[in-house]
Design a protein around this motif. Structure first.
Motif, PDB file in Angstrom:
ATOM      1  N   ILE A   1      37.195  35.046  49.540  1.00 17.62           N
ATOM      2  CA  ILE A   1      36.111  36.064  49.240  1.00 17.62           C
ATOM      3  C   ILE A   1      35.752  36.717  50.717  1.00 17.62           C
ATOM      4  O   ILE A   1      35.449  37.812  50.614  1.00 17.62           O
ATOM      5  N   THR A   2      35.328  35.755  51.324  1.00 16.78           N
ATOM      6  CA  THR A   2      34.736  36.195  52.584  1.00 16.78           C
ATOM      7  C   THR A   2      35.725  37.151  53.372  1.00 16.78           C
ATOM      8  O   THR A   2      35.182  38.477  54.054  1.00 16.78           O
ATOM      9  N   ASN A   3      36.844  36.821  53.383  1.00 15.02           N
ATOM     10  CA  ASN A   3      38.067  37.663  54.241  1.00 15.02           C
ATOM     11  C   ASN A   3      38.149  38.967  53.259  1.00 15.02           C
ATOM     12  O   ASN A   3      38.100  40.034  54.085  1.00 15.02           O
ATOM     13  N   HIS A   4      38.223  39.090  52.105  1.00 18.59           N
ATOM     14  CA  HIS A   4      38.184  40.140  51.288  1.00 18.59           C
ATOM     15  C   HIS A   4      37.134  41.209  51.551  1.00 18.59           C
ATOM     16  O   HIS A   4      37.164  42.175  51.821  1.00 18.59           O
ATOM     17  N   ASN A   5      35.647  40.534  51.706  1.00 20.09           N
ATOM     18  CA  ASN A   5      34.480  41.449  52.084  1.00 20.09           C
ATOM     19  C   ASN A   5      34.799  42.085  53.371  1.00 20.09           C
ATOM     20  O   ASN A   5      34.330  43.255  53.429  1.00 20.09           O
ATOM     21  N   SER A   6      35.353  41.293  54.333  1.00 14.60           N
ATOM     22  CA  SER A   6      35.732  41.956  55.717  1.00 14.60           C
ATOM     23  C   SER A   6      36.614  43.034  55.627  1.00 14.60           C
ATOM     24  O   SER A   6      36.182  44.325  56.251  1.00 14.60           O
ATOM     25  N   GLN A   7      37.558  42.773  54.820  1.00 19.15           N
ATOM     26  CA  GLN A   7      38.489  44.031  54.613  1.00 19.15           C
ATOM     27  C   GLN A   7      38.037  45.076  54.082  1.00 19.15           C
ATOM     28  O   GLN A   7      38.324  46.307  54.500  1.00 19.15           O
TER      29      GLN A   7
ATOM     30  N   SER B   1      38.108  26.814  49.166  1.00 17.66           N
ATOM     31  CA  SER B   1      39.312  28.074  49.740  1.00 17.66           C
ATOM     32  C   SER B   1      38.849  29.403  49.263  1.00 17.66           C
ATOM     33  O   SER B   1      39.208  30.344  49.877  1.00 17.66           O
ATOM     34  N   LEU B   2      38.604  29.428  47.952  1.00 16.05           N
ATOM     35  CA  LEU B   2      38.197  30.539  47.302  1.00 16.05           C
ATOM     36  C   LEU B   2      37.302  31.441  47.974  1.00 16.05           C
ATOM     37  O   LEU B   2      37.118  32.500  47.741  1.00 16.05           O
ATOM     38  N   GLY B   3      36.198  30.730  48.268  1.00 16.77           N
ATOM     39  CA  GLY B   3      35.063  31.104  48.999  1.00 16.77           C
ATOM     40  C   GLY B   3      35.519  31.866  50.285  1.00 16.77           C
ATOM     41  O   GLY B   3      34.881  33.112  50.827  1.00 16.77           O
ATOM     42  N   ASN B   4      36.274  31.201  51.074  1.00 16.98           N
ATOM     43  CA  ASN B   4      36.999  31.720  52.238  1.00 16.98           C
ATOM     44  C   ASN B   4      37.631  33.188  52.132  1.00 16.98           C
ATOM     45  O   ASN B   4      37.662  33.852  52.862  1.00 16.98           O
TER      46      ASN B   4
ATOM     47  N   ASN C   1      38.199  44.589  45.569  1.00 20.80           N
ATOM     48  CA  ASN C   1      37.196  44.190  44.531  1.00 20.80           C
ATOM     49  C   ASN C   1      37.602  43.532  43.266  1.00 20.80           C
ATOM     50  O   ASN C   1      37.136  42.655  42.912  1.00 20.80           O
ATOM     51  N   SER C   2      38.694  44.183  42.646  1.00 17.17           N
ATOM     52  CA  SER C   2      39.191  43.657  41.440  1.00 17.17           C
ATOM     53  C   SER C   2      39.830  42.051  41.777  1.00 17.17           C
ATOM     54  O   SER C   2      39.497  40.915  41.088  1.00 17.17           O
ATOM     55  N   GLN C   3      40.247  41.805  42.856  1.00 16.32           N
ATOM     56  CA  GLN C   3      40.863  40.444  43.427  1.00 16.32           C
ATOM     57  C   GLN C   3      39.455  39.513  43.554  1.00 16.32           C
ATOM     58  O   GLN C   3      39.603  38.297  43.260  1.00 16.32           O
ATOM     59  N   VAL C   4      38.413  40.052  44.177  1.00 18.50           N
ATOM     60  CA  VAL C   4      37.084  39.295  44.545  1.00 18.50           C
ATOM     61  C   VAL C   4      36.657  38.988  43.166  1.00 18.50           C
ATOM     62  O   VAL C   4      36.156  37.780  42.952  1.00 18.50           O
TER      63      VAL C   4
ATOM     64  N   GLN D   1      35.800  35.242  41.985  1.00 20.06           N
ATOM     65  CA  GLN D   1      34.462  34.742  41.519  1.00 20.06           C
ATOM     66  C   GLN D   1      34.497  34.134  40.331  1.00 20.06           C
ATOM     67  O   GLN D   1      33.773  33.090  39.972  1.00 20.06           O
ATOM     68  N   ASP D   2      35.201  34.762  39.423  1.00 22.44           N
ATOM     69  CA  ASP D   2      35.197  34.014  37.913  1.00 22.44           C
ATOM     70  C   ASP D   2      36.074  32.805  38.041  1.00 22.44           C
ATOM     71  O   ASP D   2      35.567  31.731  37.330  1.00 22.44           O
TER      72      ASP D   2
END
Length: 414
Positions: A338-344, A333-336, A103-106, A110-111
């Protein structure tokens, strides 16, 4: 006793639970059929098989008894159950920490996306302002452009004269060629070609355009990306050099024949490629044409480069637009990511929910250990069947009974 943590915490399926629950309430009376203190499951299997004389019909209930023996031993072991719960809590805490870190990485990504979007807006505003401003000349490029034109124009005239004259001398001149200078710069080439035919005149005029067209392509091929552009550039240079070699050879041959006719060189010695390689006239034609052609191509490239940068506003706009494309690529690239992080995170949350459900269970059972001990019991049983001389068919039936008992009593996912 060591346990597989992964197997400890998986939920038993409903079928297995339905098979287990009726057995939990049973308390086998103390009798000779119980496993003795310190007795291994394999020795127990040997003893029970001997007791029933290898009867296959007695195997299924004895396997159930072995199952319950190990099941109850684990369920009644308070220290073991506490260890199970502690392990589960540790795993839950670790996964919660992983979720927090992701979450911190996301949030950081996002920032970063927002920062890049703000920069894009600034660039777009700058582009709008630059388009509204009066054209601003780039003085350095103006100087480069003007000097380049001063060099290119006479150089172009030189190439037209050179290649027209050499083409005439090599292919249209019917007489002898007296010397290499006259062959390369023949003032009578144009009127003589006109007198021969319009077709000959047009061929002589258009021949230099071939070389300038090749030089023109040098500039645009050099702007390409990838390794293929180098093959294109080499191909153009080789074609041009081959043209020059043909012209030089033909002119050198005519000069040589003229010298033979004038008696300067004895007759009977042919003008070969080997002879051309040693002929100064041959190399003079090549260098006066090919070197000038290379210089023309380089100067043309510099002029085109300077021309593209004359308007300083346009240069800045192009740079800003290039930066915007790079920023948009970064945002994608950052959006992709974030999508991967949300899946994790979703996967970890599901695992946490499963582990928390295990904490609410009355007991936690290591079915891998039960399977192992049941296997040990059956190994002893089948060993004793061999000792008793039980038939192969009966032993096969015993194996089937064991497999059925395992699939019935042990949850499928264990």
């Amino acid at each position: 006793m060591s346990f597989s943590i992964k197997n400890l915490f998986k939920k038993s399926n409903s079928v297995a639970q339905q098979q287990v629950q009726p057995l939990l309430g049973q308390q086998a009376p103390t009798n000779p059929n119980d496993r003795r203190l310190g007795e291994t499951y394999q020795n127990w299997g040997i003893r029970m098989c001997a007791t029933v004389a290898g009867s296959v019909s007695a195997l299924a209930p004895m396997l159930q008894k072995a199952f319950l023996d190990e099941y109850n031993a684990q369920a009644q072991n308070a220290a073991l159950q506490q260890q199970f719960r502690s392990n589960i809590q540790s795993q839950i805490q670790q996964k919660q920490n992983d979720v927090a870190n992701i979450n911190s990485q996301v949030e950081k990504e996002q920032d970063t996306i927002q920062t890049k979007k703000d920069i894009i807006k600034q660039h777009q505003e700058q582009i709008k302002q630059l388009k509204e401003l009066k054209e601003t000349k780039n003085k350095d490029e103006v100087v480069k452009f003007r000097i380049g034109l001063l060099i290119l124009l006479p150089l172009t005239f030189y190439l037209i004269l050179f290649y027209s004259s050499t083409f005439y001398s090599a292919f249209l001149e019917s007489g002898i060629v007296s010397d290499v200078t006259n062959a390369m710069f023949n003032p009578k080439a144009f009127p003589n070609a006109w007198s021969k035919s319009i077709f000959s005149f047009l061929m002589m005029i258009l021949f230099p355009i071939i070389f300038m067209g090749l030089g023109f392509n040098l500039h645009y091929f050099a702007k390409d990306k990838g390794i293929l552009k180098y093959f294109k550039l080499i191909a153009i240079l080789l074609v041009t050099f081959a043209f020059d070699c043909i012209l030089a050879y033909k002119i050198g041959e005519k000069i040589y024949n003229g010298m033979v006719m004038n008696g300067i060189i004895p007759d009977g010695v042919p003008y070969t490629i080997s002879a051309a390689m040693k002929d100064v006239s041959f190399w003079a034609v090549i260098f006066c044409g090919f070197i000038a052609y290379i210089i023309w191509g380089l100067v043309f490239d510099q002029i085109m480069s300077a021309y593209s940068k004359l308007d300083l506003n346009k240069v800045q706009i192009r740079n800003l637009e290039k930066n915007i494309l790079g920023l948009e690529s970064d945002i994608e690239s950052l959006g992709n990511s974030i999508t991967n992080h949300n899946s994790q995170i979703a996967t970890l949350q599901n695992e946490i929910t499963e582990l928390e459900a295990n904490l609410t269970n009355r007991v936690n059972i290591n079915y891998a250990v039960i399977r192992r001990e049941m296997t040990n019991f059956f190994t002893g049983w089948i060993t004793q069947m061999n000792v008793l001389g039980i038939s192969a068919i009966e032993q096969t039936n015993a194996n089937s009974t064991f497999s059925n008992s395992i699939s019935t009593l042990i949850p499928q996912q264990q």
